[in-house]
Write an enzyme that holds these catalytic residues in place. Sequence first.
Site, short mmCIF file in Angstrom:
data_model
loop_
_atom_site.label_atom_id
_atom_site.label_comp_id
_atom_site.label_asym_id
_atom_site.label_seq_id
_atom_site.Cartn_x
_atom_site.Cartn_y
_atom_site.Cartn_z
N ASN A 110 0.85 -1.20 0.00
CA ASN A 110 0.00 0.00 0.00
C ASN A 110 0.89 1.25 0.00
OD1 ASN A 110 0.57 0.81 2.86
ND2 ASN A 110 -0.26 -1.24 3.19
N LYS B 253 9.52 -16.32 -11.06
CA LYS B 253 8.71 -15.23 -11.62
C LYS B 253 7.54 -15.80 -12.43
CE LYS B 253 9.13 -11.21 -14.55
NZ LYS B 253 9.94 -10.55 -15.56
N PHE C 51 -4.48 3.08 14.74
CA PHE C 51 -4.84 4.07 13.73
C PHE C 51 -5.90 3.44 12.83
CE2 PHE C 51 -2.10 7.92 13.19
CZ PHE C 51 -1.43 7.83 14.40
N LYS D 42 -13.42 -0.19 15.43
CA LYS D 42 -12.08 -0.77 15.63
C LYS D 42 -11.59 -0.55 17.06
CE LYS D 42 -10.74 -0.65 10.82
NZ LYS D 42 -10.20 0.08 9.70
N LYS E 133 -10.92 -3.99 19.02
CA LYS E 133 -9.50 -4.32 19.23
C LYS E 133 -9.04 -3.95 20.64
CE LYS E 133 -8.56 -4.01 14.26
NZ LYS E 133 -7.52 -4.04 13.24
#
Length: 405
Positions: free
Chosen positions: A212, A291, A325, A339, A343
């Site tokens: 990301n 690959k 976060f 969350k 959590k």
Amino acid sequence: MMSGVIRNKHIVMGVCGGISAYKIPELLRILVKKGASVKVLMTRNAEAFIGKTTFEALSGNPVCVSLFDEKSEGSIRHISWAQEADAVIVAPATANMIGKLANGIADDALSTFMLAVTSPRMICPAMNTNMYENRAVQRNIDILESDGYTVIEPDAGELACGVTGAGRLPSPEFIADRLQKLLYDKDLLNKKILISAGPTIEPIDPVRFISNHSSGKMGYAIAKAAEYRGAEVTLVSGPTSLCPPIGVRVVHVKTADEMAESMLGNMEQSDIIIKVAAVADYKPVVRAEHKIKKTDERLSLHLEKNIDILKVLGERKKQQILVGFAAETQELDNNAQKKLREKNLDLIVGNLVGSTASAFGSDSNKVTLYFPNGEKKSLPIMGKDEVANILLDHIAGKVMTDDDR
Ligand code: PMT
């Protein structure tokens, strides 16, 4: 960048006569660029290495060499400069000056000024290795440390005198960074903080991976600010192009599994855990040994869920303060609060991704802090270093409340 704390601060720099005095104009330039007001006191011997005019031009302030060189205010300048100083740095600090400061001798402008200083003081010894290792010099440095001076150890390397060993003045960037640390309240002193930052990468084959856009900037800013505030910081970092923050232990990892191993392994001895990393939620079921060739029109990848590191941290949490976060593209409030609950967190920082001025990759961020009692605090867009400090203010407040119990 973390320049906020130094902006508008009054810094006095004492410069002694050593070959490394040539590095001080660059240090001065860095501090002025960060918004500090800098005044320079130099010894007569320093003038043999560098001109007063250079410091006057770079600081925009008069430079003091003698207590008697300015008829109007020279004899009291050492008092007024000492009173207004937020921090004082002596660099390079010679063996002679170290000896004078350790023994309260005041026979020139700089040593006299130093007796009047009450703000935090830092010295950067720089000299020949044998001089630096001499018992008398080491004894004097010990005295200065026990008197509350911050002493920056010299670097080792080849010195101007041809000798190789300890004695080199560290880089201006390093000294400026340590000076910034001097200006912070040490409200997280000796607290052990574990932080994760950056992306994880999940290999598909030897040349490709899933990842990301996390640059690591937010997590690194928190690690740096926590170190400035006196914490012992371990930063578990996915791949980034950032320099490791000074004074922070960095553990480099690539995959979510590696990050999990490091975070869970360091959890027990931590007081505070902040999970900033953008962990890939899925990884390829099989990592191809070679690959993958471009043969078919379509290619399907089978993915499986990665471990949710923060969730496991929340399940195993004992005395630790646990902060997460949440990066969302919609319904920030609902998703972040969900969350926080699921959590078992003490705080979650939500940020909406998509704008170029915030979240992934940028130097600024716009965040909302969510607390377990349902309260939330939305902050305006600001530098990631400022976000880091506001977040740490909340954590330090909670640490103090918990310690009082
Ligand atoms: O790195 P920058 O470019 O500075 O960008 C900063 C940031 C956008 C990455 C940062 O501000 C941020 O939002 N980080 C969390 C990103 C994220 O993965 O959010 P999430 O909502 O998917 O995850 C929620 C929390 O669970 C996070 O604390 C995450 O670290 C944690 N998590 C998620 C998945 C997983 N498998 N394990 C986890 O521990």
